[in-house]
Design a protein around this motif. Structure first.
Motif, PDB file in Angstrom:
ATOM      1  N   ARG A  31      21.055  47.599  16.844  1.00  0.00           N
ATOM      2  CA  ARG A  31      21.815  46.331  16.198  1.00  0.00           C
ATOM      3  C   ARG A  31      23.100  46.735  15.696  1.00  0.00           C
ATOM      4  NH1 ARG A  31      18.118  43.693  11.952  1.00  0.00           N
ATOM      5  NH2 ARG A  31      19.813  42.108  12.079  1.00  0.00           N
ATOM      6  N   ASN A  86      15.798  40.045  24.486  1.00  0.00           N
ATOM      7  CA  ASN A  86      14.897  41.431  24.741  1.00  0.00           C
ATOM      8  C   ASN A  86      13.652  41.084  24.409  1.00  0.00           C
ATOM      9  OD1 ASN A  86      13.666  43.956  23.386  1.00  0.00           O
ATOM     10  ND2 ASN A  86      14.841  44.413  25.027  1.00  0.00           N
ATOM     11  N   GLU A  87      13.498  40.242  23.359  1.00  0.00           N
ATOM     12  CA  GLU A  87      11.966  39.981  22.726  1.00  0.00           C
ATOM     13  C   GLU A  87      11.182  38.753  23.944  1.00  0.00           C
ATOM     14  OE1 GLU A  87      10.079  41.486  20.811  1.00  0.00           O
ATOM     15  OE2 GLU A  87      11.787  42.885  20.050  1.00  0.00           O
ATOM     16  N   ARG A 135      14.526  48.708  22.839  1.00  0.00           N
ATOM     17  CA  ARG A 135      15.253  47.885  22.017  1.00  0.00           C
ATOM     18  C   ARG A 135      16.773  48.523  22.185  1.00  0.00           C
ATOM     19  NH1 ARG A 135      11.034  47.203  17.307  1.00  0.00           N
ATOM     20  NH2 ARG A 135      10.027  45.142  17.956  1.00  0.00           N
ATOM     21  N   THR A 164      17.579  49.383  13.277  1.00  0.00           N
ATOM     22  CA  THR A 164      16.697  48.984  14.306  1.00  0.00           C
ATOM     23  C   THR A 164      15.498  49.821  14.271  1.00  0.00           C
ATOM     24  OG1 THR A 164      18.750  48.531  15.346  1.00  0.00           O
ATOM     25  CG2 THR A 164      16.888  48.257  16.607  1.00  0.00           C
ATOM     26  N   MET A 169      18.820  40.816  20.829  1.00  0.00           N
ATOM     27  CA  MET A 169      17.553  40.966  20.302  1.00  0.00           C
ATOM     28  C   MET A 169      16.588  40.015  20.867  1.00  0.00           C
ATOM     29  SD  MET A 169      17.698  43.988  18.759  1.00  0.00           S
ATOM     30  CE  MET A 169      16.573  44.182  17.446  1.00  0.00           C
TER      31      MET A 169
END
Length: 170
Positions: free
Chosen positions: A59, A11-12, A56, A64, A8
């Motif tokens: 999770r 990705n961000e 995304r 998510t 995560m």
């Protein structure tokens, strides 16, 4: 304290770096700065990074939040299979990009080492409530009916509803 999901975070970071690269490339090309042809490369690379990193991953625990319009790009990312799911490959893809390796490739490596993998957020079909289970029985006595708690008291006392006007049979 809970375990961090590095996927995560990666990705961000990658999406932010891709947007910065894309924006900087557009400004450099529009301004015809010295070496603006490198900025054209930055635009192309920024678009590819944003397309890859916009959806995304699901999770492992918890829910998510899906990004707006993510399902369309999810289909594209799923199409490439292991090339886009594996974080080792993502780290290698992000490493040669300018200003990108620190912000994107390095967070992808711990995700890869921990065995995290990109997985799509699947929409689960909503179950319809069973109609017959939600229907209530119609009232047995005609209106005006006393409130429900008063009806319970009458039933407990053994007294039912008494007709105040006697009916004579003819």
């Amino acid at each position: 304290m809970g375990q961090i999901e590095w996927a995560m975070w990666a990705n961000e970071q990658a999406l932010a770096a891709g947007l910065i690269m894309l924006t900087g490339g557009i400004v450099a090309v529009a301004g015809q700065f010295k070496g603006w042809y490198f900025a054209a490369y930055a635009i192309a690379a920024g678009v590819l990074v944003c397309l890859l990193e916009y959806p995304r991953s699901k999770r492992k625990k918890g829910s998510t939040m899906e990004r707006c319009g993510q399902r369309y790009l999810t289909a594209v990312v799923k199409l490439f299979g292991p090339l886009t799911r594996n974080y080792y490959i993502r780290a290698v893809l992000h490493a040669p990009l300018p200003t990108h390796p620190i912000s994107t490739a390095w967070p992808s490596l711990p995700a890869a080492v921990r065995g995290e993998e990109w997985s799509p957020i699947e929409q689960q079909p909503r179950e319809r409530p069973h109609v017959w289970g939600t229907l209530k029985q119609p009232p047995s006595n005609p209106p005006p009916r006393p409130p429900q708690d008063a009806r319970r008291k009458q039933a407990a006392e053994g007294g039912g509803q008494v007709n105040p006007i006697p009916v004579e049979a003819e």
